[in-house]
Design a protein around this motif. Structure first.
Motif, PDB file in Angstrom:
ATOM      1  N   GLU A   1      37.284  29.869  46.395  1.00 41.15           N
ATOM      2  CA  GLU A   1      38.430  30.066  47.292  1.00 41.15           C
ATOM      3  C   GLU A   1      39.418  31.078  46.718  1.00 41.15           C
ATOM      4  O   GLU A   1      40.088  31.798  47.467  1.00 41.15           O
ATOM      5  N   LEU A   2      39.504  31.134  45.403  1.00 39.95           N
ATOM      6  CA  LEU A   2      40.361  32.144  44.777  1.00 39.95           C
ATOM      7  C   LEU A   2      39.840  33.546  45.108  1.00 39.95           C
ATOM      8  O   LEU A   2      40.605  34.433  45.504  1.00 39.95           O
ATOM      9  N   VAL A   3      38.539  33.729  44.960  1.00 44.79           N
ATOM     10  CA  VAL A   3      37.923  35.025  45.279  1.00 44.79           C
ATOM     11  C   VAL A   3      38.110  35.347  46.759  1.00 44.79           C
ATOM     12  O   VAL A   3      38.472  36.476  47.131  1.00 44.79           O
TER      13      VAL A   3
ATOM     14  N   SER B   1      40.460  34.251  48.777  1.00 43.31           N
ATOM     15  CA  SER B   1      41.876  34.500  49.079  1.00 43.31           C
ATOM     16  C   SER B   1      42.305  35.895  48.633  1.00 43.31           C
ATOM     17  O   SER B   1      43.035  36.583  49.353  1.00 43.31           O
ATOM     18  N   ARG B   2      41.862  36.304  47.461  1.00 41.18           N
ATOM     19  CA  ARG B   2      42.250  37.642  46.982  1.00 41.18           C
ATOM     20  C   ARG B   2      41.607  38.727  47.863  1.00 41.18           C
ATOM     21  O   ARG B   2      42.229  39.746  48.162  1.00 41.18           O
ATOM     22  N   THR B   3      40.374  38.504  48.287  1.00 34.82           N
ATOM     23  CA  THR B   3      39.706  39.464  49.174  1.00 34.82           C
ATOM     24  C   THR B   3      40.496  39.605  50.479  1.00 34.82           C
ATOM     25  O   THR B   3      40.781  40.722  50.934  1.00 34.82           O
ATOM     26  N   SER B   4      40.881  38.472  51.054  1.00 33.50           N
ATOM     27  CA  SER B   4      41.634  38.509  52.314  1.00 33.50           C
ATOM     28  C   SER B   4      43.006  39.136  52.114  1.00 33.50           C
ATOM     29  O   SER B   4      43.512  39.829  53.007  1.00 33.50           O
ATOM     30  N   ALA B   5      43.615  38.909  50.955  1.00 35.29           N
ATOM     31  CA  ALA B   5      44.934  39.503  50.692  1.00 35.29           C
ATOM     32  C   ALA B   5      44.833  41.025  50.648  1.00 35.29           C
ATOM     33  O   ALA B   5      45.673  41.725  51.230  1.00 35.29           O
ATOM     34  N   ILE B   6      43.820  41.534  49.976  1.00 34.28           N
ATOM     35  CA  ILE B   6      43.667  42.999  49.922  1.00 34.28           C
ATOM     36  C   ILE B   6      43.425  43.560  51.322  1.00 34.28           C
ATOM     37  O   ILE B   6      43.930  44.622  51.676  1.00 34.28           O
TER      38      ILE B   6
ATOM     39  N   PRO C   1      49.258  35.273  41.839  1.00 31.29           N
ATOM     40  CA  PRO C   1      48.328  36.369  41.514  1.00 31.29           C
ATOM     41  C   PRO C   1      47.414  36.779  42.688  1.00 31.29           C
ATOM     42  O   PRO C   1      46.875  37.884  42.693  1.00 31.29           O
ATOM     43  N   ILE C   2      47.289  35.902  43.684  1.00 29.70           N
ATOM     44  CA  ILE C   2      46.481  36.274  44.857  1.00 29.70           C
ATOM     45  C   ILE C   2      47.158  37.423  45.598  1.00 29.70           C
ATOM     46  O   ILE C   2      46.502  38.365  46.045  1.00 29.70           O
TER      47      ILE C   2
END
Lengths: 211, 109
Positions: A197-199, A201-206, B17-18
């Motif tokens: 979910e961390l991966v 979430s960061r993908t969606s944020a970018i 950090p997200i």
């Protein structure tokens, strides 16, 4: 096809099989697009993603524009774009299938990019006619921009084109997890559920995507 | 889903950090995973970022990370392509996360 013998890391065979399934479907006639058109849509999206020149393809101009924008910067797609493409002949069903093609090819390509591997060449299209399969349930446009079989919800986003909805679920089950597995907060593969979910979430944020 | 899975499995997580793309989210290998997402979507420094995940969590983890990045590149395109609305219930349930991460600034929010 998808021979990962020279890959920098061992690749799960179920994932490789899921990618082969995507490529086989990509080359085949879909619901509203022929195999050659589906591969052309993929070629446009792939080029746009890489900010490369769009290759010459035999597609209607609105389809080229839609594949390029979805490939490069999906958050820039607006209701006005979709309406304009529709007025210029890209009907909602063909647009939904186009979204399915672009998004599935992007999954496979991103996997390769993430592991610093060369992209798989696009497949040679198969001959044949689109199926023109209609959804089993009635579809309507409510709060989203395309028809669906019910109120907008992630599991039915592509339900106007059942074959693309099924393909999305199939690929996602291997690249992420199945809907059943999503109910388990402790689901684990090589990553824990929280790490996955961390991966995500960061993908969606970018991508500036709410989801 | 991140907050939920962490809560259900008793793990601490820092969500900032997200949004920022840097820092330690407090999950094992979290900084390396964020670095791999950043590199993959930027198309720069990918092999180095991949190797950091391998060093922190192993090769299987790096492969799964690449697959999850790919999956969400797909889901983002679908959600944005169909104009998926964000329901009032989701907004209410996620209000603190929306504010913390600035999600209302996104084009489709």
């Amino acid at each position: 096809m998808f021979d990962f013998a020279a890959a920098p890391l061992p690749i799960r065979e179920d994932l490789a099989d899921a990618f082969r399934h995507v490529w086989k479907r990509l080359a085949s006639p879909g619901t509203w697009w022929a195999g050659a058109e589906r591969v052309a849509i993929a070629a446009v999206a792939r080029a746009a993603y890489a900010s490369a020149d769009i290759p010459p393809v035999d597609l209607p101009e609105p389809a080229i524009e839609a594949a390029a924008l979805l490939g490069q910067r999906p958050s820039a797609v607006t209701r006005s774009h979709v309406a304009d493409w529709g007025e210029r002949g890209l009907d909602p069903y063909r647009y939904v299938e186009l979204i399915g093609v672009v998004s599935q090819v992007t999954t496979v390509d991103t996997f390769h990019r993430g592991l610093a591997m060369n992209l798989e060449p696009l497949p040679v299209p198969s001959a044949g006619e689109p199926s023109h399969e209609e959804p089993a349930s009635p579809v309507s446009v409510t709060k989203a921009w395309v028809p669906m079989i019910g109120p907008p919800n992630i599991p039915i986003t592509l339900s106007a084109v059942p074959a693309e909805m099924a393909a999305l679920e199939h690929l996602s089950g291997f690249a992420y997890m199945t809907y059943e597995e999503m109910q388990n907060p402790a689901f684990q593969r090589g990553l824990s559920r929280a790490q996955m979910e961390l991966v995500a979430s960061r993908t969606s944020a970018i991508n500036e995507c709410f989801y | 889903m991140l907050s939920w899975s962490c809560k259900e499995t008793n793990q601490k997580v820092d969500l900032l950090p997200i949004a920022s793309g840097t820092g330690d989210p407090l999950l094992p290998g979290g900084e390396a995973l964020i670095g791999m997402v950043n590199a993959t979507l930027a198309g720069s420094g990918v092999a180095d970022a991949r190797d950091k995940v391998v060093a922190a969590l192993g090769g299987e983890a790096a492969v799964d990370a690449a697959a999850v990045i790919g999956n969400f590149e797909m889901m983002n395109r679908i959600a944005d392509g169909v104009g998926m609305p964000v329901g009032a219930g989701s907004r209410k349930r996620m209000a603190d996360v929306i504010e913390l991460l600035g999600l209302d600034q996104y084009p489709h929010a």
